[in-house]
Write an enzyme that holds these catalytic residues in place. Structure first.
Site, short mmCIF file in Angstrom:
data_model
loop_
_atom_site.label_atom_id
_atom_site.label_comp_id
_atom_site.label_asym_id
_atom_site.label_seq_id
_atom_site.Cartn_x
_atom_site.Cartn_y
_atom_site.Cartn_z
N THR A 55 -4.72 -12.35 -1.61
CA THR A 55 -3.26 -12.57 -1.73
C THR A 55 -2.95 -13.78 -2.62
OG1 THR A 55 -3.07 -14.02 0.21
CG2 THR A 55 -2.95 -11.66 0.61
N LYS B 18 7.10 -4.92 6.04
CA LYS B 18 7.00 -5.23 7.48
C LYS B 18 8.26 -5.97 7.93
CE LYS B 18 1.97 -6.14 7.59
NZ LYS B 18 1.40 -5.15 8.50
N SER C 14 0.57 -15.74 11.08
CA SER C 14 1.60 -16.01 10.07
C SER C 14 2.52 -14.80 9.90
CB SER C 14 0.97 -16.41 8.73
OG SER C 14 0.39 -15.31 8.09
N SER D 196 5.88 -21.09 5.83
CA SER D 196 5.06 -21.27 7.03
C SER D 196 5.26 -22.67 7.61
CB SER D 196 3.59 -21.07 6.70
OG SER D 196 3.35 -19.71 6.45
N CYS E 51 6.46 -22.21 1.52
CA CYS E 51 7.09 -21.30 0.54
C CYS E 51 8.61 -21.34 0.59
CB CYS E 51 6.60 -19.87 0.78
SG CYS E 51 4.81 -19.74 0.76
N ASP F 240 -12.58 -1.32 0.28
CA ASP F 240 -11.93 -0.10 -0.22
C ASP F 240 -10.66 -0.54 -0.94
OD1 ASP F 240 -11.09 3.09 1.32
OD2 ASP F 240 -10.26 2.15 -0.49
N ASN G 292 0.75 -14.01 -4.71
CA ASN G 292 1.63 -14.95 -4.02
C ASN G 292 1.89 -16.17 -4.90
OD1 ASN G 292 3.13 -16.36 -2.16
ND2 ASN G 292 1.51 -16.47 -0.59
N GLU H 223 4.30 -26.39 -3.09
CA GLU H 223 3.39 -26.78 -2.00
C GLU H 223 1.97 -26.92 -2.55
OE1 GLU H 223 2.38 -23.69 0.92
OE2 GLU H 223 3.95 -22.48 -0.03
N HIS I 220 10.64 -13.18 0.77
CA HIS I 220 9.42 -13.89 0.38
C HIS I 220 8.27 -12.90 0.51
CE1 HIS I 220 6.09 -16.49 0.09
NE2 HIS I 220 5.79 -16.45 1.38
N1 COA Z 1 -6.44 1.91 2.81
C1 COA Z 1 -5.14 1.60 3.08
N2 COA Z 1 -4.78 0.59 3.93
C2 COA Z 1 -5.75 -0.15 4.49
C3 COA Z 1 -7.11 0.11 4.24
C4 COA Z 1 -7.45 1.19 3.36
N3 COA Z 1 -8.73 1.49 3.07
N4 COA Z 1 -7.84 -0.78 4.94
C5 COA Z 1 -6.97 -1.59 5.60
N5 COA Z 1 -5.71 -1.19 5.32
C6 COA Z 1 -4.46 -1.80 5.79
C7 COA Z 1 -4.49 -2.20 7.26
O1 COA Z 1 -4.19 -1.11 8.09
C8 COA Z 1 -3.40 -3.28 7.27
O2 COA Z 1 -2.14 -2.67 7.29
P1 COA Z 1 -1.08 -3.02 8.47
O3 COA Z 1 -0.92 -4.52 8.42
O4 COA Z 1 0.14 -2.30 8.06
O5 COA Z 1 -1.70 -2.59 9.73
C9 COA Z 1 -3.55 -3.94 5.91
O6 COA Z 1 -4.29 -3.03 5.10
C10 COA Z 1 -4.31 -5.26 5.97
O7 COA Z 1 -5.47 -5.06 6.70
P2 COA Z 1 -6.02 -6.17 7.69
O8 COA Z 1 -7.25 -5.63 8.33
O9 COA Z 1 -4.94 -6.68 8.57
O10 COA Z 1 -6.41 -7.27 6.60
P3 COA Z 1 -6.98 -8.71 6.73
O11 COA Z 1 -7.62 -8.99 8.02
O12 COA Z 1 -7.80 -8.89 5.48
O13 COA Z 1 -5.68 -9.65 6.64
C11 COA Z 1 -3.77 -10.74 5.71
C12 COA Z 1 -4.55 -9.43 5.81
C13 COA Z 1 -2.50 -10.49 4.93
C14 COA Z 1 -3.42 -11.25 7.09
C15 COA Z 1 -4.66 -11.75 4.95
O14 COA Z 1 -4.77 -11.35 3.62
C16 COA Z 1 -4.14 -13.18 4.97
O15 COA Z 1 -4.50 -13.96 5.84
N6 COA Z 1 -3.30 -13.55 3.98
C17 COA Z 1 -2.78 -14.89 3.82
C18 COA Z 1 -1.65 -15.23 4.77
C19 COA Z 1 -0.40 -14.49 4.52
O16 COA Z 1 -0.20 -13.99 3.44
N7 COA Z 1 0.48 -14.47 5.53
C20 COA Z 1 1.74 -13.80 5.45
C21 COA Z 1 2.90 -14.53 6.05
S1 COA Z 1 3.34 -16.02 5.16
#
Ligand code: COA
Length: 395
Positions: A156, A246, A205, A312, A115, A33, A280, A83, A237
């Site tokens: 990302t 967040k 992370s 990280s 990063c 979605d 990113n 990196e 970042h």
């Molecule tokens: N409409 C609106 N929001 C939606 C949605 C929809 N249809 N479906 C999911 N979401 C929201 C979730 O509620 C969640 O929000 P929240 O975190 O505020 O609860 C968000 O979208 C992400 O959903 P999630 O199920 O957690 O996604 P994911 O399992 O695909 O993981 C990351 C998201 C960011 C963890 C993943 O992309 C990742 O591993 N990224 C790389 C690492 C990274 O960037 N780390 C950050 C710190 S350096």
């Protein structure tokens, strides 16, 4: 006693890639979605490097306008933070130094801590300028963020380079003392030498990032830093732009404020505009946030900006910058918009092909297709050596 001059960011320019993949295309491919991408992680598109682009071509493209405006006088150091480097020994900065035609009387080095590296480069540059205020340091933060196809991290990805000229009496932002720093040995994201995509535990992370926000803020306040209310905006970042929300909510809560969406939006909204469409860019991300803020905000003269840099593994730093009177005359807003708008949409099949591309390791002559319309390109890998071309040298 002589008064120490203010030191900080005198000029800032960024570059990104030739190609762009909208998240609508990714969502259509994997059945996600689109709300998850647009609202859930806060990303609309990602920059995709063409076959003949890498961190060197992006870094040189970002830095060339800085050198064109200020010349090379006083630049005795180039620090390249990344990196996603192209060599385990030679600094990618030496290629950038060569493409820019910088003088041989320059020291060049590459820095790494995920990063966070761009901020380490900025702080080390400030130390060098403090020692000799006549010198300037060219800081380049350049990265291509790459996760496995069809993994949660894929959405990302992104790529960009930021170049900053660091010097005394800066035209844009004075970087203040103190800094709050924090390090914790965690395995939230890493990339062993034998892999070209990062390994990541996404939720871990996010947790490690939030812990580092607390830790670096605690150190910052203990060392006599500003209070939260003094800041006009916060540049975080942004591995994905919702992460800034967040982190800021976490900081406000930690400091005893009620969760207030309006305040979070007010403090952050302008800082996410470039990361939202670029994705990113690892070391460059927090400085893309600064570029977006300065380029779009009403006059910020004299106001304080908070910076939270996270890498990280993990290292974080919270510090403040003061916006210098007259800064708006030195911005590159038009060029920045053009860098984003000039990208050509890439089809999903070609994006996957580019993602999977790697040079054979046989020492042969491997040319790259001419794809980029930027000023520098990676022309070939020949005899294990990367061969770069600048536009002037192309036929
Ligand atoms: N409409 C609106 N929001 C939606 C949605 C929809 N249809 N479906 C999911 N979401 C929201 C979730 O509620 C969640 O929000 P929240 O975190 O505020 O609860 C968000 O979208 C992400 O959903 P999630 O199920 O957690 O996604 P994911 O399992 O695909 O993981 C990351 C998201 C960011 C963890 C993943 O992309 C990742 O591993 N990224 C790389 C690492 C990274 O960037 N780390 C950050 C710190 S350096």
């Amino acid at each position: 006693m002589a008064h120490d001059p203010a030191i900080g960011i005198h000029d800032l320019s960024f570059a990104t890639t030739e190609l762009v993949l909208p998240h609508t295309v990714l969502a259509a491919h994997n059945g996600t979605d689109i709300g998850k991408y647009h609202r859930g992680i806060g990303q609309r598109s990602m920059s995709v490097p063409a076959a003949d682009e890498d961190i060197v071509t992006m870094g040189a493209t970002a830095a060339a306008p800085v050198v064109a405006r200020h010349g090379t006088d006083g630049i005795r150091t180039v620090i390249l933070a990344t990196e996603s480097s192209v060599d385990q020994a030679k600094s990618a900065g030496v290629y950038v130094h060569s493409l820019l035609g910088l003088p041989s009387a320059t020291r060049v080095v590459e820095l790494k801590q995920a990063c966070y590296g761009g901020t380490a480069a900025l702080q080390f540059a400030i130390g060098l300028v403090r020692r000799d205020p006549a010198q300037r340091v060219l800081v380049v933060a350049s990265d291509i963020s790459k996760y496995e196809l069809d993994s949660p991290g894929e959405a990302t990805q992104g790529a960009a380079a930021v170049a900053m000229l660091v010097g005394a009496d800066p035209a844009l932002v004075r970087i203040e003392e103190p800094s709050g720093v924090f390090t914790a040995d965690v395995m939230d994201f890493w990339r062993p030498n034998y892999r070209d995509t990062a390994l990541v535990d996404g939720q871990e992370s996010i947790g490690a990032y939030l812990l580092a926000v607390e830790g670096s803020w605690k150190d910052y306040t203990e060392r006599g830093g500003r209070t939260l209310d003094e800041f006009a905006a916060f540049c975080y970042h942004q591995p994905f732009t919702r992460m800034a929300h967040k982190a800021h909510r976490h900081l406000l809560n930690h400091c005893g404020y009620d969760v207030d969406e309006d305040r979070i939006t007010r403090d952050l909204a302008l800082t996410t505009a470039y990361n939202n469409v670029i994705g990113n860019s690892y070391t460059a991300s927090v400085y893309l946030a600064l570029a977006a803020l300065l380029d779009q905000a009403d006059d910020l003269t004299g106001r304080a900006i908070g910076f939270l840099s996270y890498g990280s593994g993990s290292v974080a730093e919270f510090f403040a910058g003061g916006v210098v009177p007259g800064y708006r005359e030195h911005l590159r807003t038009k060029a920045h918009r053009e860098a984003i708008d000039r990208r050509r949409p890439v089809g999903h099949a070609r994006y996957r092909e580019l993602h999977g591309h790697s040079f054979p390791a046989d020492g042969g002559d491997h040319r790259t297709p001419a794809e980029t319309t930027g000023p520098y390109r990676l022309a070939a890998l020949r005899g294990h050596q990367r061969v770069y071309e600048s536009l002037q040298c192309r036929g």
